[in-house]
Design a protein around this motif. Structure first.
Motif, short mmCIF file in Angstrom:
data_model
loop_
_atom_site.label_atom_id
_atom_site.label_comp_id
_atom_site.label_asym_id
_atom_site.label_seq_id
_atom_site.Cartn_x
_atom_site.Cartn_y
_atom_site.Cartn_z
N LEU A 333 7.71 2.52 43.65
CA LEU A 333 6.71 1.50 43.90
C LEU A 333 5.86 1.89 45.11
O LEU A 333 6.18 2.86 45.80
CB LEU A 333 7.39 0.14 44.16
CG LEU A 333 8.18 -0.45 42.99
CD1 LEU A 333 8.95 -1.69 43.43
CD2 LEU A 333 7.28 -0.77 41.81
N ARG A 351 2.33 -6.44 45.20
CA ARG A 351 3.15 -7.45 44.53
C ARG A 351 2.48 -8.82 44.51
O ARG A 351 2.68 -9.60 43.57
CB ARG A 351 4.49 -7.58 45.25
CG ARG A 351 5.48 -6.48 44.92
CD ARG A 351 6.74 -6.61 45.77
NE ARG A 351 7.84 -5.82 45.23
CZ ARG A 351 8.96 -5.57 45.89
NH1 ARG A 351 9.11 -6.03 47.15
NH2 ARG A 351 9.92 -4.85 45.34
N GLU A 377 6.92 -5.52 37.90
CA GLU A 377 7.18 -4.18 38.44
C GLU A 377 8.35 -3.52 37.70
O GLU A 377 8.52 -2.30 37.75
CB GLU A 377 7.45 -4.24 39.93
CG GLU A 377 8.71 -4.99 40.32
CD GLU A 377 8.81 -5.18 41.82
OE1 GLU A 377 9.91 -4.92 42.36
OE2 GLU A 377 7.82 -5.57 42.46
#
Length: 572
Positions: A333, A351, A377
């Motif tokens: 990420l 996010r 995600e």
């Protein structure tokens, strides 16, 4: 189909597969530390649903359920939230392209729609089959049958009919918008329904293509042109999977998901080019491009049922990349790099991006945490996995040693020295890359060289794709078979471009082709690496006023031509 002179599999991962084998399958690597992108939890050993290759028996069974649901949704009243076109319009008003939210937004969009198809078809085991265009570079034959073909009689047959049916629906939609939704639409220049209908129509787009021109690919010619065949090739896929950081894989950062910043290899090459080729944009071996019709070239692309098979494969590639990263212990990420000036950090910003137009299986607006990017995600509650397909070679063997100390070494960067181009070039630059790095890059499985090219584009520069060539003399005509031809730079859809845009492309395989054909140093500057942007076939550069395709460029809107601002080569 044009022959690709770059033959054989190519994997630019570091450490190389040879190094892994020499180490007995264990990589001598350093480790994640605080402040680096977080690794996602490992995928479950068995998911509730499996997305099968469309060519498999299970994939064919899923297509039958898909066709059943499409037929039902096409027949629903326009005001029904599960009407086929209403789902496509969600993509039209909110889809991100050319930024780091591209993969995560489309995971949520396809995931919710998969649940809708499952419910409407009555097939509780339904999951979208994926189209592995690397293994099968042509439209699956079944997608020309019945309602899986957008030229079927069940689809709306004219733009006038579409406007008549959905004009009132859009008025109702606008009346019910929240303040936050309104603000997001304003970012895209959509003030009221007439703006959207203008963009969809012929003067603003077009985005809507009526039968018999709803898909460019045909049953008689289901394959790809040369540039698209190259974009889906195994070596291009390996290069798309090579970055060891999320932004390198998923396209560059931006401030909000409706802006275009740039395209990583995966989005800019297989994603964009498959959309455009199936949507009727075709480049022959001499570099001549025909701009035909087809929904897949536009932001109404989900009207073509092929869209969801294409994006299931894009999501599969993200899942592949994630499993590769997990196998080596690399971040999956964006960086969790909070600071005084950036208190949320990249991860927090990514996010927290609101996705405000998703609807669940019951047609209800998704709210709360599920209306944020971070909800997607991971595959999470969508609970599917993939039948293995192309690209699995990048996932390290089970038991590979993960990182122990430090973070993955950053790519070494080499900035180009831009120079005055010749008459057939838009830009040219020499890059001082050490001879040892170039030699390693010219070997299969060696160093990966990726070039990021930043261009200031005219507002609607979507036509006249530029070709990237490496170590090719100024006077030499460039075609798809030229050893130094890398690829073309392609936009997707119709977007207002208000800032410079970057494109990342792989250089190592073309450099290897040049080395094989001419010798490593042929046609190169003393620094060893020369990069040019040209028109294929060395055709003269065209201004926007002379652009041939009304679908993608505004003739006469501006006389500006693209300006290259920067070229940076990354070695990893």
């Amino acid at each position: 189909m044009t022959h690709d002179p770059i033959a054989g599999p190519y994997s630019p991962l570091l450490p190389s597969r040879r190094a892994l084998m020499a180490a007995g399958g264990a990589a001598a690597l350093g480790a994640l530390t605080a402040g680096q992108g977080q690794a996602q939890p490992a995928a479950p050993t068995k998911a509730r649903w499996r997305r099968w290759n469309v060519a498999s028996p299970q994939g064919q069974k899923a297509l039958a359920s898909y066709a059943k649901a499409v037929k039902i949704m096409l027949a629903l009243p326009p005001e029904d939230p599960n009407n086929w076109y209403n789902h496509a319009l969600t993509h039209t008003v909110d889809c991100p392209h050319g930024n780091w939210w591209f993969v995560v937004w489309h995971r949520g969009y396809v995931g919710y729609f998969e649940q809708v198809v499952r419910k409407i078809s009555g097939d509780n085991d339904f999951a979208f089959p994926y189209w592995d265009w690397t293994a099968s570079p042509q439209v699956p034959a079944q997608m020309f049958q019945g309602v899986l073909n957008p030229n079927d009689a069940a689809y709306i047959q004219s733009l006038d009919a579409f406007n008549k049916a959905f004009g009132p629906v859009l008025e109702t939609f606008w009346a019910g918008l929240t303040g936050a939704q309104t603000q997001q639409l304003l970012i895209r220049g959509l003030r009221f329904p007439a703006d959207l209908l203008f963009d969809i129509g012929p003067k603003g787009g077009p985005m809507f293509f009526a039968p018999p021109n709803a898909r460019g690919s045909t049953q008689q010619n289901p394959g790809f042109d040369g540039v698209t065949s190259r974009a889906v090739s195994p070596w291009m896929l390996d290069n798309a999977l090579s970055p060891r950081d999320f932004i390198g894989f998923a396209s560059p950062k931006s401030q909000f998901h409706s802006s275009i910043t740039g395209f990583g290899v995966m989005e800019g090459q297989p994603h964009n080019k498959v959309h455009n080729c199936v949507g009727g944009i075709w480049t022959d071996a001499k570099g001549n491009t025909t701009y035909g019709d087809g929904l897949m070239q536009s932001n109404l692309s989900p009207v073509d049922p092929l869209f969801f098979l294409h994006h299931a494969n894009i999501d599969r590639i993200w899942d592949l990349w994630t499993r590769k990263q997990q196998g080596y212990g690399y971040p999956t990420l964006p960086d969790d790099n909070k600071s005084y000036l950036n208190p949320r950090g990249d991860l927090g910003q990514w996010r927290a991006e609101p996705f405000l137009f998703f609807h669940d299986v019951n047609g209800q607006l998704v709210t709360g945490d599920k209306a944020l990017a971070g909800a997607y995600e991971t595959i999470g509650t969508f609970d599917y996995d993939y039948q293995p397909g192309s690209g699995e070679n990048v996932v390290p063997p089970t038991g590979t040693t993960k990182l122990k100390a430090g973070k993955p070494a950053p790519a070494t960067k080499y900035a180009a020295k831009l120079k005055t181009p010749g008459a057939a070039s838009l830009a040219a630059g020499d890059v001082a890359v050490p001879a040892a790095v170039l030699a390693a890059a010219a070997k299969p499985g060696g160093t990966s060289l990726l070039a990021t090219i930043t261009i200031d584009l005219p507002p609607f520069e979507h036509a006249n794709d530029l070709a990237v060539v490496v170590n090719t003399p100024e006077g030499e005509a460039v075609g798809l078979d030229s050893p130094g031809f890398v690829t073309t730079l392609s936009m997707f859809g119709r977007h207002l471009v208000t800032r410079p845009v970057s494109f990342t492309v792989p250089l190592s395989p073309p450099l290897a082709a040049v080395a094989k054909a001419k010798g490593l140093s042929a046609a190169a500057p003393p620094s060893g690496l020369s990069i040019r942007l040209v028109r294929l076939g060395s055709k003269p550069l065209l201004s926007a006023a002379a652009a041939p395709h009304a679908h993608h460029a505004d003739a006469g809107a501006t006389t500006a031509v693209p300006q290259v601002l920067d070229i940076v080569v990354h070695a990893q």
